[in-house]
Scaffold this active site. Structure first.
Site, PDB file in Angstrom:
ATOM      1  N   LYS A  13     -21.642  41.650  55.599  1.00 32.03           N
ATOM      2  CA  LYS A  13     -21.235  42.940  56.177  1.00 32.03           C
ATOM      3  C   LYS A  13     -21.282  44.066  55.140  1.00 32.03           C
ATOM      4  O   LYS A  13     -21.846  45.125  55.385  1.00 32.03           O
ATOM      5  CB  LYS A  13     -19.801  42.857  56.748  1.00 32.03           C
ATOM      6  CG  LYS A  13     -19.612  41.787  57.802  1.00 32.03           C
ATOM      7  CD  LYS A  13     -18.181  41.755  58.314  1.00 32.03           C
ATOM      8  CE  LYS A  13     -17.133  41.396  57.263  1.00 32.03           C
ATOM      9  NZ  LYS A  13     -17.262  40.023  56.710  1.00 32.03           N
ATOM     10  N   ARG A  88     -10.303  42.925  63.327  1.00 29.52           N
ATOM     11  CA  ARG A  88     -10.336  41.495  63.000  1.00 29.52           C
ATOM     12  C   ARG A  88      -9.471  40.674  63.944  1.00 29.52           C
ATOM     13  O   ARG A  88      -9.425  39.445  63.813  1.00 29.52           O
ATOM     14  CB  ARG A  88      -9.803  41.319  61.588  1.00 29.52           C
ATOM     15  CG  ARG A  88     -10.860  40.878  60.565  1.00 29.52           C
ATOM     16  CD  ARG A  88     -10.134  40.742  59.252  1.00 29.52           C
ATOM     17  NE  ARG A  88     -10.819  40.034  58.222  1.00 29.52           N
ATOM     18  CZ  ARG A  88     -11.588  40.592  57.304  1.00 29.52           C
ATOM     19  NH1 ARG A  88     -11.869  41.861  57.345  1.00 29.52           N
ATOM     20  NH2 ARG A  88     -12.079  39.850  56.343  1.00 29.52           N
ATOM     21  N   ARG A 127     -20.312  35.437  44.747  1.00 33.30           N
ATOM     22  CA  ARG A 127     -20.291  36.908  44.870  1.00 33.30           C
ATOM     23  C   ARG A 127     -19.631  37.579  43.667  1.00 33.30           C
ATOM     24  O   ARG A 127     -18.617  37.143  43.175  1.00 33.30           O
ATOM     25  CB  ARG A 127     -19.515  37.291  46.135  1.00 33.30           C
ATOM     26  CG  ARG A 127     -19.124  38.760  46.205  1.00 33.30           C
ATOM     27  CD  ARG A 127     -18.783  39.199  47.604  1.00 33.30           C
ATOM     28  NE  ARG A 127     -17.577  38.599  48.126  1.00 33.30           N
ATOM     29  CZ  ARG A 127     -17.141  38.789  49.381  1.00 33.30           C
ATOM     30  NH1 ARG A 127     -17.851  39.539  50.213  1.00 33.30           N
ATOM     31  NH2 ARG A 127     -16.044  38.220  49.794  1.00 33.30           N
ATOM     32  N   ARG A 161     -13.719  38.928  42.911  1.00 36.20           N
ATOM     33  CA  ARG A 161     -12.461  39.099  43.640  1.00 36.20           C
ATOM     34  C   ARG A 161     -11.568  37.871  43.454  1.00 36.20           C
ATOM     35  O   ARG A 161     -12.060  36.745  43.454  1.00 36.20           O
ATOM     36  CB  ARG A 161     -12.768  39.288  45.133  1.00 36.20           C
ATOM     37  CG  ARG A 161     -13.214  40.693  45.451  1.00 36.20           C
ATOM     38  CD  ARG A 161     -13.782  40.834  46.836  1.00 36.20           C
ATOM     39  NE  ARG A 161     -13.020  40.182  47.886  1.00 36.20           N
ATOM     40  CZ  ARG A 161     -13.354  40.220  49.167  1.00 36.20           C
ATOM     41  NH1 ARG A 161     -14.438  40.887  49.551  1.00 36.20           N
ATOM     42  NH2 ARG A 161     -12.636  39.608  50.061  1.00 36.20           N
ATOM     43  N   ARG A 172      -9.746  31.615  54.903  1.00 39.29           N
ATOM     44  CA  ARG A 172     -10.311  32.841  55.480  1.00 39.29           C
ATOM     45  C   ARG A 172     -11.233  32.516  56.647  1.00 39.29           C
ATOM     46  O   ARG A 172     -11.261  33.230  57.654  1.00 39.29           O
ATOM     47  CB  ARG A 172     -11.046  33.637  54.404  1.00 39.29           C
ATOM     48  CG  ARG A 172     -10.058  34.387  53.498  1.00 39.29           C
ATOM     49  CD  ARG A 172     -10.628  34.710  52.153  1.00 39.29           C
ATOM     50  NE  ARG A 172     -11.731  35.649  52.183  1.00 39.29           N
ATOM     51  CZ  ARG A 172     -12.564  35.840  51.159  1.00 39.29           C
ATOM     52  NH1 ARG A 172     -12.396  35.162  50.033  1.00 39.29           N
ATOM     53  NH2 ARG A 172     -13.527  36.713  51.255  1.00 39.29           N
TER      54      ARG A 172
HETATM   55  P1  ADP Z   1     -19.072  40.254  53.542  1.00 38.91           P
HETATM   56  O1  ADP Z   1     -18.882  41.734  53.291  1.00 38.91           O
HETATM   57  O2  ADP Z   1     -19.492  39.949  54.951  1.00 38.91           O
HETATM   58  O3  ADP Z   1     -17.917  39.438  53.096  1.00 38.91           O
HETATM   59  P2  ADP Z   1     -21.100  40.450  51.398  1.00 38.91           P
HETATM   60  O4  ADP Z   1     -21.989  41.522  51.900  1.00 38.91           O
HETATM   61  O5  ADP Z   1     -20.164  40.790  50.310  1.00 38.91           O
HETATM   62  O6  ADP Z   1     -20.298  39.790  52.632  1.00 38.91           O
HETATM   63  O7  ADP Z   1     -22.016  39.208  50.956  1.00 38.91           O
HETATM   64  C1  ADP Z   1     -21.465  38.057  50.347  1.00 38.91           C
HETATM   65  C2  ADP Z   1     -22.362  37.579  49.196  1.00 38.91           C
HETATM   66  O8  ADP Z   1     -23.573  37.032  49.736  1.00 38.91           O
HETATM   67  C3  ADP Z   1     -22.767  38.684  48.235  1.00 38.91           C
HETATM   68  O9  ADP Z   1     -22.754  38.154  46.927  1.00 38.91           O
HETATM   69  C4  ADP Z   1     -24.196  39.049  48.677  1.00 38.91           C
HETATM   70  O10 ADP Z   1     -25.003  39.437  47.561  1.00 38.91           O
HETATM   71  C5  ADP Z   1     -24.709  37.772  49.301  1.00 38.91           C
HETATM   72  N1  ADP Z   1     -25.538  38.001  50.497  1.00 38.91           N
HETATM   73  C6  ADP Z   1     -25.370  38.952  51.460  1.00 38.91           C
HETATM   74  N2  ADP Z   1     -26.314  38.826  52.434  1.00 38.91           N
HETATM   75  C7  ADP Z   1     -27.089  37.758  52.093  1.00 38.91           C
HETATM   76  C8  ADP Z   1     -28.255  37.133  52.682  1.00 38.91           C
HETATM   77  N3  ADP Z   1     -28.786  37.567  53.847  1.00 38.91           N
HETATM   78  N4  ADP Z   1     -28.770  36.059  52.034  1.00 38.91           N
HETATM   79  C9  ADP Z   1     -28.235  35.621  50.867  1.00 38.91           C
HETATM   80  N5  ADP Z   1     -27.159  36.160  50.261  1.00 38.91           N
HETATM   81  C10 ADP Z   1     -26.584  37.225  50.859  1.00 38.91           C
HETATM   82  P1  ADP Z   2     -14.418  39.364  53.534  1.00 39.86           P
HETATM   83  O1  ADP Z   2     -15.350  39.199  52.408  1.00 39.86           O
HETATM   84  O2  ADP Z   2     -13.523  38.186  53.765  1.00 39.86           O
HETATM   85  O3  ADP Z   2     -15.034  39.877  54.781  1.00 39.86           O
HETATM   86  P2  ADP Z   2     -12.669  41.704  53.236  1.00 39.86           P
HETATM   87  O4  ADP Z   2     -12.839  42.468  51.976  1.00 39.86           O
HETATM   88  O5  ADP Z   2     -13.118  42.295  54.507  1.00 39.86           O
HETATM   89  O6  ADP Z   2     -13.307  40.303  52.962  1.00 39.86           O
HETATM   90  O7  ADP Z   2     -11.131  41.316  53.415  1.00 39.86           O
HETATM   91  C1  ADP Z   2     -10.384  40.704  52.390  1.00 39.86           C
HETATM   92  C2  ADP Z   2      -8.972  40.408  52.889  1.00 39.86           C
HETATM   93  O8  ADP Z   2      -8.326  41.637  53.264  1.00 39.86           O
HETATM   94  C3  ADP Z   2      -8.889  39.533  54.133  1.00 39.86           C
HETATM   95  O9  ADP Z   2      -8.923  38.148  53.818  1.00 39.86           O
HETATM   96  C4  ADP Z   2      -7.526  39.960  54.705  1.00 39.86           C
HETATM   97  O10 ADP Z   2      -6.457  39.386  53.982  1.00 39.86           O
HETATM   98  C5  ADP Z   2      -7.498  41.447  54.405  1.00 39.86           C
HETATM   99  N1  ADP Z   2      -8.066  42.262  55.508  1.00 39.86           N
HETATM  100  C6  ADP Z   2      -9.174  43.057  55.453  1.00 39.86           C
HETATM  101  N2  ADP Z   2      -9.388  43.654  56.638  1.00 39.86           N
HETATM  102  C7  ADP Z   2      -8.394  43.247  57.462  1.00 39.86           C
HETATM  103  C8  ADP Z   2      -8.076  43.504  58.831  1.00 39.86           C
HETATM  104  N3  ADP Z   2      -8.827  44.303  59.607  1.00 39.86           N
HETATM  105  N4  ADP Z   2      -6.969  42.886  59.350  1.00 39.86           N
HETATM  106  C9  ADP Z   2      -6.208  42.073  58.608  1.00 39.86           C
HETATM  107  N5  ADP Z   2      -6.458  41.774  57.321  1.00 39.86           N
HETATM  108  C10 ADP Z   2      -7.551  42.353  56.742  1.00 39.86           C
END
Ligand code: ADP
Ligand code: ADP
Ligand code: ZN
Length: 214
Positions: A13, A88, A127, A161, A172
């Site tokens: 995302k 969420r 990541r 992180r 998660r």
């Molecule tokens: P989210 O925001 O959904 O938690 P991220 O965008 O941070 O996910 O992506 C998680 C990790 O996976 C990052 O280190 C990113 O570089 C990697 N990543 C994202 N999209 C892809 C993909 N299509 N294929 C392989 N690795 C990916």
């Molecule tokens: P991810 O890589 O898991 O998509 P995020 O950065 O979106 O990570 O979220 C990290 C943490 O922040 C989640 O595990 C949760 O504890 C909290 N969080 C983020 N967005 C929300 C939401 N919309 N509702 C509840 N908790 C949230």
């Protein structure tokens, strides 16, 4: 254009939201980033959020809903926004609908990035990001062009992180399937959601998204 990106932790995302932000001139609103900033500030809310985040649990709906409500009112959201990590839970999705109605706004696209659970664990555990500009990287899938140097800003410090470890990832993912999964059905039931295949490469996923957004 306002959109929601749905997807489990590690689905991509944040990576895709940054690209959509650049390509369409709309702003990424990541509730996770907002909470991490709050936690870094050391505020009471930040401390409460950090304990939950480090345990892989969601923070309370009320906290998130008021946070996003005041963020959407800021002038940089006028061209549009990408909700990354929100809503969420079904109560958050309902609160968002009510809030947008009050503001005279609407969501144009709800897009789910679909990824297998095993791939998510691998993505999250590898990541990291640039400590200076926040650009995202991965140990295997998205390395900087020059090792140890950020492609975007030339920075040489990186960070991970505290919740990106295998134990927390499992909680998660569990929270995602239990609490966020039903949102997909909430939007699909209203004919509002579309999906992209998140198992493809980062560039391929961007192409799929652009195909939907036009
Ligand atoms: P989210 O925001 O959904 O938690 P991220 O965008 O941070 O996910 O992506 C998680 C990790 O996976 C990052 O280190 C990113 O570089 C990697 N990543 C994202 N999209 C892809 C993909 N299509 N294929 C392989 N690795 C990916
Ligand atoms: P991810 O890589 O898991 O998509 P995020 O950065 O979106 O990570 O979220 C990290 C943490 O922040 C989640 O595990 C949760 O504890 C909290 N969080 C983020 N967005 C929300 C939401 N919309 N509702 C509840 N908790 C949230
Ligand atoms: Zn950088």
């Amino acid at each position: 254009m306002n959109l929601i990106l749905l997807g489990a932790p590690g689905a991509g995302k944040g990576t895709q939201a940054k690209r959509v932000e650049d390509a369409y001139g709309i702003v990424q609103l990541s509730t996770g980033d907002m909470l991490r900033a709050e936690a870094a500030s050391g505020s009471a809310i930040g401390r409460e959020a950090k304990t939950l985040m480090d345990a892989g649990q969601l923070v309370p709906d009320a906290m998130i809903i008021s946070m996003i409500g005041s963020r959407i009112d800021k002038p940089d959201c006028r061209n549009g926004f990408i909700l990354d990590g929100f809503p969420r839970t079904v109560p958050q999705a309902e609160a968002l609908d009510a809030m947008l109605k009050d503001k005279g706004l609407k969501i144009d696209h709800v897009i789910e990035i679909k990824v297998d659970d095993d791939a998510m664990v691998e993505r999250i555990c590898g990541r990291y990001s640039c400590a200076k500009c926040g650009a995202g990287y991965h140990d295997t899938f998205q390395k900087p062009k020059k090792e140890g140097v950020c492609d975007v800003c030339g920075g040489t410090e990186f960070k991970r992180r505290s919740d990106d470890n295998e134990a927390t990832v499992r909680s998660r993912l569990k929270a995602y399937h239990e609490k966020t999964g039903p949102i997909v059905a909430y939007y699909a039931g209203q004919g509002r959601s579309k999906a992209v295949d998140g198992m493809q490469s980062i560039d391929d996923v961007t192409r799929q998204l652009k195909g939907i957004l036009g």
